[in-house]
Enzyme design. Structure first.
Site, PDB file in Angstrom:
ATOM      1  N   ARG A  20       0.819  -1.215   0.000  1.00  0.00           N
ATOM      2  CA  ARG A  20       0.000   0.000   0.000  1.00  0.00           C
ATOM      3  C   ARG A  20       0.852   1.263   0.000  1.00  0.00           C
ATOM      4  O   ARG A  20       0.377   2.332  -0.382  1.00  0.00           O
ATOM      5  CB  ARG A  20      -0.959  -0.014   1.191  1.00  0.00           C
ATOM      6  CG  ARG A  20      -2.183  -0.889   0.937  1.00  0.00           C
ATOM      7  CD  ARG A  20      -3.198  -0.768   2.042  1.00  0.00           C
ATOM      8  NE  ARG A  20      -2.782  -1.494   3.238  1.00  0.00           N
ATOM      9  CZ  ARG A  20      -3.507  -1.557   4.363  1.00  0.00           C
ATOM     10  NH1 ARG A  20      -4.656  -0.900   4.440  1.00  0.00           N
ATOM     11  NH2 ARG A  20      -3.066  -2.251   5.393  1.00  0.00           N
ATOM     12  N   ASN A 380      45.120  33.325   3.447  1.00  0.00           N
ATOM     13  CA  ASN A 380      44.197  33.886   2.457  1.00  0.00           C
ATOM     14  C   ASN A 380      44.318  33.093   1.162  1.00  0.00           C
ATOM     15  O   ASN A 380      45.411  32.909   0.633  1.00  0.00           O
ATOM     16  CB  ASN A 380      44.494  35.353   2.187  1.00  0.00           C
ATOM     17  CG  ASN A 380      43.435  35.979   1.285  1.00  0.00           C
ATOM     18  OD1 ASN A 380      42.386  36.417   1.750  1.00  0.00           O
ATOM     19  ND2 ASN A 380      43.706  36.002  -0.007  1.00  0.00           N
TER      20      ASN A 380
END
Length: 464
Positions: A20, A380
């Site tokens: 189902r 950086n």
């Protein structure tokens, strides 16, 4: 587990298929808040102190066993012949005596409080069977609980068999029970399949108890949601909506700000600090821990990850990752497993980090991939940096010291080390160690050929 000298254990019914549900998996493996329904039931048992757990399985047992604890014991129901038949498959466990709680594997909202409160009543009243019940406003379709004037349960009548007066009863059967295990084992041998469906019903055991002069009780759960299960996708959606709203409400009560909960899904294991803002489209799952004063979202997805106080995660993915305090992630960044970011880190758009550590106050602003690397503090990274960590056979690590500056479009070919304060020029391919404070330039020297375009390109269209 034992309480005093009394054994307690659980039998969870999980043999139903997914027809189902239109699913290839057993029904109990359909998920509520991204966790299989049967795991909700198992976790409730363990939270209640019921550690001995028996599971009645059907087909695809391998999938079922992967979803639950390996400590569970399994019994197979090869044919689906009703709930009574399912429990009978665990007769070996029942023979050990004690008290057994029988639960449905597709009823995820049963909880430890209900299990233990029902058990206390079961023992205090010396019941052979105690049914967990609840009152609901619209009981249509449920079995009704019948009681005598003293409050003892005298029967369960199904909707199709109830008369007009019985249909007005709002107390229903949840499908969860405590039984005296020895009584249950004997009663299961006495129930019959003389009904239209040809099935053995567990509810018939209650009638046997009353016929034998034993007491049947009913514990009324304060939360009627313990009765809810799912037989189809619509019901499963309802369970998910209830569970989602419960978690949102819990975090609201703990000081989390969720001004609009559109698309917000928070798993049961998630913790969030006060004054944190959760924005629409955010999904937080697993063992995720969010600090205080954070902003998460919109459209962020975090699984088994930790976020420190004051950090922002915008439209980004984190899986098994850690980020410290006062950092920013995103938008459109991905932190893959075993990533650890320090405090004050900036990770910008279209950055992917995997199996790497990034030190405090390092900035990786955009369009960069860092994999299998150890990066220091206050570094950086320019746009377009790539660590080429995989050569097709092996993966290698990159080590970058504090305060290093990695220029735009640098390709790093590990294993290499870039020292503290070192620089790489834009466009450099680094395949050797760079000493501290040095500048690495690894690109072809620019050449300019005058009037090349005029000699080689037909500007009226096409090449010569």
């Amino acid at each position: 587990m034992t309480t005093g000298d009394r054994r307690r254990f659980a039998v969870i019914l999980a043999a139903g298929d997914g027809k189902r549900m239109k699913s290839d998996r057993p029904k109990v493996l359909c998920e509520v808040l991204f966790k299989p329904m049967i795991r909700w039931v198992e976790d409730a048992c363990r939270a209640a102190g019921v550690e001995e757990i028996c599971i009645v399985e059907g087909d695809q047992s391998e999938l079922l066993r992967q979803a639950v604890s390996p400590a569970c014991t399994f019994y197979r129901q090869a044919q689906r012949r009703g709930t009574g038949h399912a429990v009978r498959m665990a007769a070996e466990a029942l023979a050990g005596g004690g008290d057994v709680v029988v639960l449905n594997g597709d009823s995820p909202f049963i909880d430890a409080q209900t299990i233990n409160a029902a058990y206390r009543q079961h023992r205090e009243e010396q019941n052979a069977v105690t049914v967990v019940t609840a009152h609901i406003a619209a009981p249509f379709g449920y079995g009704r609980i019948l009681r005598d004037s003293a409050g003892a349960v005298t029967g369960i009548v199904e909707e199709k068999d109830a008369d007009t007066e019985q249909k007005r009863i709002t107390e229903i059967n949840s499908g969860a029970y405590w039984f005296d295990a020895v009584f249950l084992a004997g009663a299961l041998e006495r129930i019959t399949a003389n009904n239209a469906q040809g099935e053995y019903y567990l509810t018939d055991v209650l009638g046997i108890a009353l016929t034998d002069g034993l007491r049947a009780g009913g514990y009324t759960a304060p939360d009627s949601n313990v009765t809810l299960g799912a037989n189809d996708r619509r019901a499963l959606k309802t369970l998910n909506e209830i569970a989602r709203q419960r978690e949102i409400d819990r975090h609201l009560d703990e000081g989390v700000d969720i001004p609009c909960d559109d698309g917000v899904v928070i798993g049961k294991g998630v913790t969030i600090g006060h004054d944190t803002l959760i924005l629409p489209g955010t999904i937080l799952l697993g063992n995720t821990k969010i600090g205080a004063h954070c902003v998460i979202g919109p459209n962020s997805y975090l699984v088994d990850s930790t976020v420190g106080n004051g950090t922002r995660v915008n439209a980004s993915y984190m899986t098994n990752a850690f980020v410290g305090e006062n950092s920013t992630i995103g938008p459109f960044a991905q932190m893959r497993p075993n990533t650890s970011l320090g405090n004050g880190v900036k990770i910008g758009d279209f950055v992917e980090i995997k199996n790497s550590t990034i030190g405090d106050k390092t900035s990786v602003a955009h369009l960069t991939y860092i994999g299998d690397s150890d990066v220091g503090s206050q570094c950086n990274f320019g746009c377009g940096v790539v660590t080429a960590n995989y050569d097709g056979c092996h993966k290698y690590r990159t080590v970058i010291g504090d305060r290093a500056f990695i220029g735009c479009n640098t390709n790093i070919i590990p294993p290499v080390q870039i020292g503290e304060g070192a620089y790489t020029a834009a466009g450099t391919t680094v395949d050797e160690d760079v000493p501290a404070g040095a500048l690495a330039i690894g690109r072809v020297r620019q050449q300019v050929r005058e009037e090349w375009a005029a000699k080689n390109i037909n500007f009226k269209g096409g090449k010569k």
